[in-house]
Design a protein around this motif. Sequence first.
Motif, short mmCIF file in Angstrom:
data_model
loop_
_atom_site.label_atom_id
_atom_site.label_comp_id
_atom_site.label_asym_id
_atom_site.label_seq_id
_atom_site.Cartn_x
_atom_site.Cartn_y
_atom_site.Cartn_z
N LEU A 145 -7.63 -5.02 -4.69
CA LEU A 145 -7.30 -5.95 -3.61
C LEU A 145 -8.18 -7.18 -3.75
O LEU A 145 -9.41 -7.07 -3.87
N VAL A 148 -9.53 2.41 -4.22
CA VAL A 148 -9.21 1.01 -3.92
C VAL A 148 -10.45 0.16 -4.22
O VAL A 148 -11.50 0.34 -3.60
N CYS A 188 -12.09 -3.56 -4.15
CA CYS A 188 -11.88 -4.85 -3.49
C CYS A 188 -12.73 -5.89 -4.21
O CYS A 188 -13.94 -5.71 -4.36
N CYS A 208 -12.58 -0.65 1.87
CA CYS A 208 -12.17 -0.27 0.51
C CYS A 208 -13.26 0.61 -0.12
O CYS A 208 -14.38 0.68 0.37
N ASP A 209 -12.91 1.24 -1.24
CA ASP A 209 -13.82 2.23 -1.79
C ASP A 209 -14.96 1.63 -2.60
O ASP A 209 -16.08 2.10 -2.55
N LEU A 260 -5.75 6.47 1.51
CA LEU A 260 -4.96 6.36 0.27
C LEU A 260 -5.55 7.30 -0.79
O LEU A 260 -6.75 7.23 -1.07
N ILE A 303 -12.04 -5.28 6.49
CA ILE A 303 -11.01 -4.69 5.62
C ILE A 303 -11.59 -4.53 4.22
O ILE A 303 -11.38 -3.51 3.56
N LEU A 354 0.83 -1.21 0.00
CA LEU A 354 0.00 0.00 0.00
C LEU A 354 0.87 1.26 0.00
O LEU A 354 0.51 2.27 -0.61
N ARG A 358 -4.98 3.39 6.49
CA ARG A 358 -4.22 3.52 5.24
C ARG A 358 -5.15 3.36 4.02
O ARG A 358 -5.08 4.11 3.06
N LEU A 359 -6.04 2.37 4.09
CA LEU A 359 -6.97 2.15 2.97
C LEU A 359 -7.88 3.36 2.77
O LEU A 359 -8.13 3.78 1.64
N ARG A 360 -8.36 3.90 3.88
CA ARG A 360 -9.30 5.03 3.78
C ARG A 360 -8.59 6.29 3.28
O ARG A 360 -9.16 7.09 2.54
N LEU A 376 -3.92 -0.40 9.05
CA LEU A 376 -4.32 -0.89 7.72
C LEU A 376 -5.61 -0.21 7.26
O LEU A 376 -5.71 0.27 6.11
#
Length: 260
Positions: A52, A100, A102, A119-120, A96, A115, A38, A92-94, A89
């Motif tokens: 992902l 993202v 998934c 993701c978006d 970025l 998780i 990431l 970080r995903l939110r 984690l």
Amino acid sequence: MASILVAQDAGVLTITLNRPEKLNAFNPEMHERLRAALQQADDDPAVRAVLLTGAGRGFCAGQDLAERDVSGSAPIDLSVSIGSHYNPLVRRLRALPKPVVCAVNGVAAGAGANIALACDLVLAARSAGFVQAFARIGLVPDSGGTWFLPRKVGMARAMGLALLGEKLSAEDAERWGLIWKVFDDKDLLPEAKKLAAQLAAGPTKGYALLKKALNASAGNSLEAQLDLERDLQRDAGASEDYREGVSAFKEKRKPTFKGK
Ligand code: T3D
């Protein structure tokens, strides 16, 4: 065998959770590698979207329970694991500044389910399912589960999912508004790749700003959100991609966004 596979193609960084014999359950090494992937996605301007997914028949079964020694009598402190692995984690995903996607290829359980929800855009195979497995082992939904669930599906359904820990089918997850779309199993990856490629060719800077706006909305008043939209729109309007978008509209052609 690497626990995380990373492949870069045409602006999309594909990250595959790769411990299929454990339904891609997390151990510290996998967390570390995912963090690095990431970071790569964040740092490399050539990466403009992330995909992902999981290898094998599962997406992710959350924490690898084989790593937890519960045989002793001393209290077990899980806050260290949450604080050093799962919370960073999700943050970080939110945060970025790139979309993202998934692709939930199979069961997503425990932290694995949440998780995915961080993701978006969440796509799922028809055979996939989402399990808030935590209460089954005496735990609280983590990785943002207690935040995402009530916001996405309402308190009644959030409470049912958390208390009962039953598997929610991908189709019900779509119907309930928990995820974006379900695809037949064979179509999931091609469709997810297509979507990620479409996003990678989009106005990356604008996407980063809209992520920021939507992610902030849950904690903001309308007043605060209007102010935030004004500020973010100033930044979006200053981007090259905005000029390109408007020029393309006027010239009746497809825009070519550079992500700047
Ligand atoms: O500890 C901390 O750091 C705190 C943070 C916690 C975050 C969490 O995620 S807590 C929740 C942990 N996850 C779970 O409780 C889920 C456990 N797994 C299941 O409930 C089921 O496996 C599934 C519902 C996910 C799938 O069921 P099914 O019937 O499709 O598969 P299975 O037969 O149960 O599992 C297949 C294999 O994967 C099996 O191994 P084996 O017997 O073939 O050698 C199973 O043991 C393994 N596996 C599945 N989940 C995990 C796992 N191994 C280790 N950890 C797992 N989480």
